[in-house]
Scaffold this motif. Structure first.
Motif: not given
Ligand code: ZN
Ligand code: KG4
Length: 341
Positions: A110, A114, A141, A144, A308
């Motif tokens: 993931h 990004h 985000s 994270h 996302d």
């Molecule tokens: Zn994310």
């Protein structure tokens, strides 16, 4: 190459179709309202909602792209990290589609996806990433806050990350203390536009530390103490706007200073950034100003691709397929394409 991609790592159910570096469709169904009454994402509810939404969202993506399942060359999905139950829904569905079509399945990390979101939009989207490498990339985000050195395509090194709360968590939790609805980040952004960022002073955690890590829990605590001592601020709209602007400025200043300091130390002249918090108008503005001042190149993910989405999963999957990067065996833990510094 035509790829169907699926993303269900947190509270967005998303499916996208990408072809030759272009997004043909990117359908996103957000669960924000469902989780708002709990003040945060409830993992079990998120997984059940993905189960309900995944097939209609996938159909929407295929219809919008005018692609039938038979035209797909591969199927990709976020393999991790994320909420385990939520991930499983999209990941297993994508594997099943790939199995039925006898096409390759591509599991994607993931955070690595990004990293590619700043390149895939814009007019025209960047096809040759190599012109902008190396770059220092901030992924910021609700889950994270990571600073990464992108040395070349598919080769990344984590420089630092948060040692406690993510920046988005800090926006959301301080906003909750102010009585704002979840997620509070966008509302703080709106209220801050009418506020004075210097009205109240909050700490800038780890700003002067000689590393690339972040910490936001101390800032959150200092807002709690501030509100305990000054509850009247919440009764006055002007003071509330000042408070939002002051908290926002503290978060933004740390993110900007540490990103640009790392780039300068490493002699890197290009900055990229992505993740939900990168929708913040003050953060975007400060990155733009700092890049102008330093004569650096800036590439921010488009707002719709900061949060996302499956398009970023599909684009990375396509690059990996094109470069014949071996994908993880079906049940193997996903390995990010980067090494820890
Ligand atoms: Zn994310
Ligand atoms: O990337 P994302 O959709 O989901 C993950 O956390 O992975 O990011 C959501 C986060 C939330 O914490 C939300 O408050 C924050 O991004 N956010 C913002 C803004 N828009 C979204 N924070 C500050 N200002 C914004 N405009």
């Amino acid at each position: 190459m035509t790829i169907l991609a699926i993303e269900t790592s947190c509270d967005e159910t998303s499916a996208a179709v990408v072809r030759d570096g272009k997004i043909l469709s990117n359908a996103v169904s957000s669960q924000v309202e469902l989780h708002a009454e709990y003040g945060g994402v409830v993992p079990e509810l998120a997984a059940r909602e993905h189960l309900k939404n995944l097939l209609p969202v996938t159909q929407t993506a295929l219809d919008a792209a005018k692609i039938s399942a038979g035209e797909l060359d591969a199927v990709a999905a976020t393999q991790g990290p994320g909420l385990p139950m939520a991930l499983l829904v999209g990941f297993r569905a994508a594997q099943a589609v790939a199995f039925a079509l006898r096409k390759p399945f591509v599991g994607i990390h993931h955070h690595e996806a990004h990293l590619y979101s700043p390149w895939i939009s814009g007019n025209p989207p960047v096809v040759d990433f190599s012109k902008f490498q190396p770059n220092v990339s901030l992924i910021v985000s609700g889950g994270h806050t990571i600073l990464v050195l992108v040395e070349s395509e598919l080769k990344h090194r984590v420089l630092g990350s948060t040692i406690d709360d993510a920046a988005g968590e800090c926006f959301d939790k301080t906003g909750k203390m102010m009585g704002l609805a979840y997620p509070a980040g966008p509302e703080i952004d709106r209220l801050a536009e009418q506020g004075n960022p210097r009205a109240y002073h909050f700490p800038r955690p780890m700003l002067n530390d000689r590393n690339d890590d972040f910490s936001f829990s101390g800032l959150k605590t200092s807002v709690r103490y501030f509100l305990r001592d000054h509850p009247e601020v919440l009764q006055d709209r002007r003071a509330l706007c000042d408070l939002c602007a002051s908290v926002q400025e503290a978060i933004v200043e740390v993110l900007e200073a540490k990103t640009f300091r790392a780039a300068k130390r490493l002699g890197v002249r290009c900055i990229t950034a992505s993740g939900g918090v990168m929708c913040n108008s003050r953060l975007r503005e400060r990155f733009e100003l700092a890049c102008q001042l330093e004569g650096m190149t800036l590439r921010l993910a488009e707002k719709s691709l900061c949060t996302d989405n499956a398009a970023m999963i599909g684009i990375l999957a396509e690059r990996k397929q094109a470069q014949k990067v071996p994908v993880a065996a079906l049940d193997e833990d996903i390995k990010p394409g980067w090494v820890l510094a």
